[in-house]
Motif scaffolding. Structure first.
Motif, short mmCIF file in Angstrom:
data_model
loop_
_atom_site.label_atom_id
_atom_site.label_comp_id
_atom_site.label_asym_id
_atom_site.label_seq_id
_atom_site.Cartn_x
_atom_site.Cartn_y
_atom_site.Cartn_z
N PHE A 225 0.81 -1.21 0.00
CA PHE A 225 0.00 0.00 0.00
C PHE A 225 0.85 1.26 0.00
N GLU A 226 0.20 2.40 0.15
CA GLU A 226 0.86 3.68 -0.05
C GLU A 226 1.11 4.40 1.26
N PRO A 243 -2.55 4.94 5.67
CA PRO A 243 -2.55 5.19 4.23
C PRO A 243 -2.61 6.69 3.93
N ALA A 244 -2.75 7.06 2.65
CA ALA A 244 -2.83 8.46 2.26
C ALA A 244 -4.25 8.98 2.45
N VAL A 250 -10.14 3.39 -6.47
CA VAL A 250 -9.75 3.45 -7.89
C VAL A 250 -8.35 4.05 -8.02
N THR A 251 -8.10 5.15 -7.33
CA THR A 251 -6.78 5.78 -7.39
C THR A 251 -5.72 4.88 -6.76
N ARG A 252 -6.09 4.24 -5.64
CA ARG A 252 -5.13 3.33 -4.99
C ARG A 252 -4.73 2.21 -5.94
N GLU A 253 -5.68 1.63 -6.64
CA GLU A 253 -5.37 0.55 -7.58
C GLU A 253 -4.46 1.05 -8.70
N THR A 305 4.33 1.84 7.40
CA THR A 305 3.85 0.70 6.61
C THR A 305 3.83 -0.55 7.47
N GLU A 306 4.86 -0.74 8.28
CA GLU A 306 4.88 -1.89 9.18
C GLU A 306 3.69 -1.86 10.13
#
Length: 669
Positions: A225-226, A243-244, A250-253, A305-306
């Motif tokens: 992920f972001e 996340p953001a 849709v944008t994440r994909e 992220t972790e």
């Protein structure tokens, strides 16, 4: 799996890698310079080897010395951390040629992504959208100037081999382009040994979105992920989160699949980050996100992220380097809650964010646990050196929601107590409580837009008044919360006393005072011998102060550190530190020094990178006289008023802290 790992790095990242390696039963080996002989990462390793003098080029950047240390200790694998040699393909090849395990991506992938212009060309071929700009080989001033005009201002100049904001300059007008280009090239040359640049269109509402990717030796690539790293100061990340905010499915994909394609295009193995820039003028949209660069290493901000994935990325690095497949498949990696990270730097936001160096006489961070994680590279009594990056710790909070994560992180940074080294803790707290940030309305220009509010320390009057309130408080405790009857305010029981205040900087011992249950109201009296004078009265509720008819309130957690002989105290309030001292039974705080005499002195040791003004030249207030390079960044010293300059240094000179670099003499009339 190998049985030992050497970390070719220092500070908090070395400590971070050791933590996981020890949990996995591996023997840990540190390398260190002479300046780091007593550093925390040296103490935490099972074994440590001195590899050279303090300058990084003579120690941490010396491949031969690192490999010799590995041979001496019988290390089987080398982890490069981030920075230093982490993205150096030649170093990776040398490690493997020595028969050691390289815990990083293939050298070919490092080379492919190492130069921003070549990487963008490769990404275009792989179907990854890239930012419009100039990536050409012609580096003449004429060509670069013409290309900037073609792209249209504002433009962003970026070092081809860059990273971390070094060698990066925004230019808003044609007349400023050459100066910006010169500065970018100097920084790039100093940081990377390569002064080539590229030029990009500057997006007016940019968001910095990056995707954590991971590949193994079997051809598998996944994303975790972001992250959003948009809160930046001069292209240096301040707060990172995952996340953001505002990211839809849709944008994440779109962005995560583009990141995976980027990694696959270079046969990537190990941990990497694909960085994108998004035009946030209308929110995050899948067709308004472009590739910027790929960092072929672990990132500083990997803990967020972790936290949201439950993955130990360093463990994945070690296992993949040992030939194991990825521990999880894409469908098994899920987001859980929200995480934020703040970078605690040894710097002074109220003084242009100049780095602060010296001994950490007093160093208190919040306790880890209950969603709070601390990754520190220093400890109390340690030194912040002029030779390395000024980041001293990272504070990370994981919570169920973004609001809870932001509030938890704000409380964590506001609990920081550091002295006499200055930190950005108070600045971080103000960023985290900023209304725009809290609403998710974040872009890379937020700090610049609200710089004075975020960067400036609280009004001196407020700090003075809080310090006075401490002198009126008679409840003093040691750090274990026990009453210390040997320490009391000289004004205890006499809240109507009158005092003045001055700044002081000479810490000696460790006691703490905590306020509670009292209102202190002060009114400004005429100055006495140049000091502010206050009358202090007793009220009923929490600590607050009235100054010139306006009320001000201290944080709920106010701490004073009191020195052994009672001469000096330091007040900590919401991450800020102010010192005051006793003289003749009263607390006094005097005016600080300045450049009223026109003398410009080095705020820290460093090297003169530029001296654009000639000796005897007439100058205007605010004009740059000398540029000092220190702690990997350039710091411009400017004329305090109109006059004639006397320049005391030349380009290339090494100067000590406090050395006079230039003098401006006012012109009569």
């Amino acid at each position: 799996m190998f049985t030992s790992v050497l970390v070719a790095n220092r500070g908090e990242i070395a400590c971070r890698v050791f933590r996981t390696a020890k949990r996995m039963g591996l023997r840990t080996i540190a390398v260190h310079s002479e300046a780091d002989a007593s550093a925390l990462h040296v103490k935490e390793a099972d074994e440590a080897v001195l590899i050279g003098p303090a300058p990084a080029r003579e120690s941490y950047l010396d491949t031969a010395k690192v490999l010799a240390a590995a041979k001496q200790t019988g290390a089987e694998a080398i982890h490069p951390g981030y920075g230093f040699l982490s993205e150096n393909a030649e170093f990776a090849e040398a490690v493997m040629a020595a028969g050691l395990v390289w815990i990083g991506p293939p050298p070919a992938a490092i080379r492919a992504m190492g130069l921003k212009d070549a990487a963008k060309d490769l990404m275009e071929k792989a179907g990854v959208p890239v930012t419009p700009g100039y990536l050409g080989a012609d580096q003449s001033v004429e060509t670069l100037t013409a290309e900037a005009a073609r792209i249209g201002y504002p433009v962003l100049i970026k070092a081809v081999a860059g990273g971390g904001g070094k060698g990066m300059k925004r230019v808003d007008a044609a007349e400023d382009f050459v100066a910006g280009l010169d500065s970018a090239k100097r920084e790039a040359k100093a940081a990377f040994g390569d002064d080539r640049v590229l030029i990009e269109t500057y997006i007016t509402r940019p968001r910095h979105i990056e995707v954590q990717v991971f590949g193994d030796g079997q051809g598998n690539v996944v994303h975790l992920f972001e992250r959003d790293c948009s809160l930046q100061r001069r292209h240096q990340k301040v707060i990172e989160e995952a996340p953001a905010p505002g990211m839809d499915d849709v944008t994440r994909e779109a962005v995560t699949s583009a990141a995976v394609r980027a990694a696959q295009a270079v046969n990537y193995v190990g941990a990497g980050t694909v960085e994108f820039i998004a035009d946030a003028s209308e929110g995050l949209k899948p067709d308004r996100v472009w590739f910027m660069e790929m960092n072929t290493r672990l990132q500083v901000e990997h803990p967020v992220t972790e936290a949201v994935t439950g993955v130990d990325l360093v463990e994945w690095q070690l296992r993949v380097a040992a030939g194991e497949p990825l521990p999880m498949k894409q469908a098994d990696i899920r987001l859980n809650g929200w995480a934020m990270e703040a970078r605690l730097y040894a710097e002074d936001p109220s003084n242009g964010f100049l780095p602060s160096i010296g001994r950490l006489e007093h160093f208190v961070l919040p306790e880890p646990g209950d969603g709070v994680r601390i990754d520190a590279g220093v400890e109390a009594g340690g030194e912040v050196s002029q030779f390395y990056d000024p980041m001293i710790a990272k504070l990370i909070v994981h919570a169920a929601t973004r609001e809870e994560a932001a509030e938890g992180l704000a409380e964590a940074v506001e609990a920081v107590e550091v002295w006499p080294v200055r930190t950005n803790a108070g600045f971080l707290g103000r960023c985290l409580r900023n209304s725009r940030f809290r609403s998710g309305d974040v872009d890379t220009a937020l700090i610049a837009a609200e710089g004075e509010t975020l960067s400036a320390r609280p009004d001196d009057k407020v700090l003075d008044a809080i310090a006075v309130a401490l002198t009126a408080e008679d409840r003093w405790y040691d750090r274990d919360g026990r009453r210390n009857h040997d320490w009391g305010s000289p004004w205890a029981g006499s809240p109507g006393g009158t005092f003045g205040l001055r700044l002081s900087r000479s810490p000696r011992s460790q006691y703490a005072a905590r306020l509670g249950g009292r209102t202190v109201v002060g009114s400004v009296m005429p100055a006495l011998d140049g000091d502010r004078v206050w009358t202090v009265g007793e009220g009923e509720t929490a600590l607050s102060v009235e100054i010139d008819g306006q009320s001000a309130r201290a944080g709920e957690r106010v701490v004073a550190w009191t020195y052994g002989d009672g001469d000096d105290d330091v007040l900590f309030d919401r991450g800020e530190a102010v010192a005051f001292g006793w003289r003749g039974g009263v607390a006094s705080r005097g005016a600080g020094g300045g450049v009223a005499d026109g003398s410009l002195r080095a705020p820290m040791p460093g090297r003169i990178a530029a001296a654009p003004v000639k000796d005897g030249e007439a100058v205007k207030a605010g004009q740059t006289l000398v540029v000092l390079e220190a702690m990997k960044m350039e710091h411009a010293l400017t004329a305090p008023f109109d006059g004639v300059a006397q320049v005391r240094v030349a380009v290339g000179d090494q100067v000590t802290d406090g050395a006079e670099l230039a003098l401006v003499e006012a012109v009569d009339g």
